[in-house]
Design an enzyme around this catalytic site. Structure first.
Site, PDB file in Angstrom:
ATOM      1  N   GLU A 220      16.428   5.064  19.084  1.00 62.08           N
ATOM      2  CA  GLU A 220      17.529   5.833  19.677  1.00 62.08           C
ATOM      3  C   GLU A 220      18.273   5.004  20.719  1.00 62.08           C
ATOM      4  O   GLU A 220      17.672   4.262  21.483  1.00 62.08           O
ATOM      5  CB  GLU A 220      16.942   7.085  20.345  1.00 62.08           C
ATOM      6  CG  GLU A 220      17.952   7.948  21.065  1.00 62.08           C
ATOM      7  CD  GLU A 220      17.296   9.019  21.918  1.00 62.08           C
ATOM      8  OE1 GLU A 220      18.003   9.986  22.263  1.00 62.08           O
ATOM      9  OE2 GLU A 220      16.101   8.888  22.244  1.00 62.08           O
ATOM     10  N   LYS A 327      22.441  14.388  16.672  1.00 65.11           N
ATOM     11  CA  LYS A 327      21.279  15.022  17.301  1.00 65.11           C
ATOM     12  C   LYS A 327      21.596  16.475  17.638  1.00 65.11           C
ATOM     13  O   LYS A 327      22.604  16.785  18.269  1.00 65.11           O
ATOM     14  CB  LYS A 327      20.902  14.248  18.562  1.00 65.11           C
ATOM     15  CG  LYS A 327      19.621  14.721  19.238  1.00 65.11           C
ATOM     16  CD  LYS A 327      19.309  13.846  20.436  1.00 65.11           C
ATOM     17  CE  LYS A 327      18.008  14.255  21.122  1.00 65.11           C
ATOM     18  NZ  LYS A 327      17.737  13.421  22.316  1.00 65.11           N
ATOM     19  N   CYS A 376      14.577  11.463  18.889  1.00 64.67           N
ATOM     20  CA  CYS A 376      13.759  11.719  20.080  1.00 64.67           C
ATOM     21  C   CYS A 376      12.982  13.028  19.939  1.00 64.67           C
ATOM     22  O   CYS A 376      12.332  13.251  18.941  1.00 64.67           O
ATOM     23  CB  CYS A 376      14.629  11.688  21.336  1.00 64.67           C
ATOM     24  SG  CYS A 376      13.667  11.386  22.854  1.00 64.67           S
TER      25      CYS A 376
END
Length: 509
Positions: A220, A327, A376
């Site tokens: 990321e 995300k 994440c």
């Protein structure tokens, strides 16, 4: 009295278990840590306030309290973007065999089972032998199920490995420390940092270059400057590829397509400037492999403003279309500011803008396998990851950056969640972290490989992990049902129990 004792005790437990958050470099984490611990403690206090010997010894008592606690844990998903840490079901993560029960129940089902087992242990302590067998049955259930589950699926997984039905993955862990990022205060220093990091990544890749790599995964937010902002002189990129890969490196560099490069007219002629996407496309061409990388990306809107995303970009060899996933679960205060009145406060810590959350899962039809992407701590949400499976994902790919919490227990708990996602959905998972646990897990939750030999290695190592992942996957009960049946049962049972007790008390009066 029970409420205050329970709340005080469990708040103390959470203060210890969430103390990893205090390694964050900014002081605003302290009130967040105290608030989260206090909220979790208050929920446990409410549980203990309701818990009397009479209620525990009723046939419905253990089911009521296990249902109530499961609802409490599930409710954490609706605080800001959600707080997925510290569910008691993670107690199963120590051992592979009982963890297989997650394929039926999911994480919150495991929490239900933990509380139920403990309550039957309490009944056994109070009543003795008459409560022995329910307690023993609950203890043995996840182990017996796990043994049967592994006996069914482990031989098939081995067959895939032996028959070459695999994906060869190179997981890159750059190991950039948070201190370096915090020292970037101007565009020039950020540019030098980014160029240096690409040089470091190329050096790592050069050490692991070989034929047959299907996929390279970068973590990321691998470098600043987003995806398409042209900040690197082409000649400097060319120099790095040639120094490490020779003529093969030069041949792999893509052409100056519009989305990869631009030029400026100067008295000396055209000077070409390229972007982060150019570096990644060159890597994809060189290794003839798909490359997944975490970068900031944006879309232009009609009013000339921009919508920014924390994204995972997928590059294919030799100029195929680039895929993007946005995300969906953003970190409060780090990736978005939840309340207007907090924005001025956050600006004092360098947080001046917010990302836009993505709206849907993204499954990539890769050359060897279809895979779903996550970024994440999204992978700590079973309901979010299940969307990938329902859309046809046969593998999960996670990009993580745990460097905001250095020298803490966070990376390990993060990885424990990752293993559980693989078990819940019966698919393998690979994850590349900037710092943390860079690893691969098969579809029954076995850790295939981890970068580094111990905690210090995983925290500081700058290297890559080559791993061969069996493609074997299977549908689980959790894949089909998810969390709703469990949550509905818990809500109905807890509500009905409270209603019946209320009616009984009214009848007595």
């Amino acid at each position: 009295k029970r409420f205050y004792l329970g709340a005080f005790w469990f708040t103390g437990v959470q203060l210890i278990q969430l103390s990893w958050s205090l390694t964050h470099p900014y002081l605003y984490i302290y009130p967040i840590w105290l608030t989260m611990s206090g909220l979790f403690g208050a929920q446990f206090g409410l549980l203990t306030a309701l818990m009397t010997k009479e209620r525990v010894m009723k046939w419905s008592g253990p089911l009521f309290f296990a249902s109530l606690w499961t609802l409490f844990e599930w409710s954490h998903l609706f605080i800001l973007s959600g707080i997925s840490w510290n569910p008691v079901g993670l107690a199963f993560s120590t051992y592979l065999i009982p963890l297989q029960a997650g394929s039926i129940l999911g994480l919150y089902g495991l929490s239900f089972l933990v509380i139920l087992t403990n309550l039957y242990a309490l009944r056994f302590m109070i009543a003795g032998r008459s409560e022995k067998w329910p307690f023993i049955g609950l203890v043995l259930f996840p182990y017996l199920f796990g043994l049967i589950h592994l006996a069914i699926h482990y031989p098939k997984l081995v067959d895939d490995l032996e028959d070459g039905r695999v994906v060869d993955v190179l997981l890159v862990q750059p190991g950039f420390p948070v201190e370096e990022v915090m020292e970037l205060h101007d565009p020039q220093s950020t540019l030098l940092y980014s160029h240096g990091k690409w040089k470091q990544i190329l050096s790592i890749l050069a050490r692991h270059r070989r034929q047959g790599i299907d996929m390279i995964v970068l973590p990321e937010y691998v470098v600043p400057f987003g995806t398409y902002y042209p900040v690197f002189p082409y000649e400097s990129v060319k120099r790095e590829f040639k120094a490490l890969f020779g003529e093969d490196g030069l041949k792999a560099l893509p052409s100056f397509e519009e989305h990869l490069a631009t030029f400026h007219e100067t008295p000396q002629g055209k000077i070409y400037m390229v972007n982060n996407a150019y570096w990644i496309q060159g890597i994809s061409n060189l290794f003839n492999a798909e490359v997944v990388a975490g970068l900031e990306d944006s879309d232009a809107l009609i009013d000339q403003s921009r919508r920014h995303y924390s994204s995972a970009l997928v590059f294919f060899p030799h100029g195929e279309a680039i895929e993007r996933y946005e995300k969906r679960v953003l970190v409060p205060f780090g990736e978005y500011i939840p309340f207007e009145f907090l924005r001025a406060m956050a600006a004092n810590y360098g947080v001046i803008s917010s990302f836009t959350p993505g709206s849907q899962a993204k499954v990539i039809a890769g050359r060897c396998s279809s895979y779903g992407l996550s970024i994440c701590y999204e992978e700590t949400y079973g309901n979010v990851m299940r969307d990938n499976r329902l859309q046809g994902a046969e593998m999960l790919v996670n990009l993580t950056n745990d460097f905001w919490y250095p020298r803490s227990r966070l990376p390990q708990q993060h990885f424990d969640h990752a293993r559980l996602r693989a078990i819940e959905m019966g698919i393998p998972l690979v994850r590349a972290t900037n710092t943390g646990v860079t690893a691969a897990v098969d579809s029954i939750g076995q850790t295939l490989a981890v970068l580094g030999n111990d905690y210090d290695d995983r925290e500081n190592l700058s290297d890559a992990l080559q791993v061969t992942v069996p493609r074997y996957h299977f549908r689980t009960i959790y894949t089909y049902l998810g969390d709703p049946p469990l949550i509905l049962f818990c809500a109905l049972f807890a509500s009905l129990s409270l209603l019946l007790e209320r009616k009984r008390k009214l009848k007595l009066t």
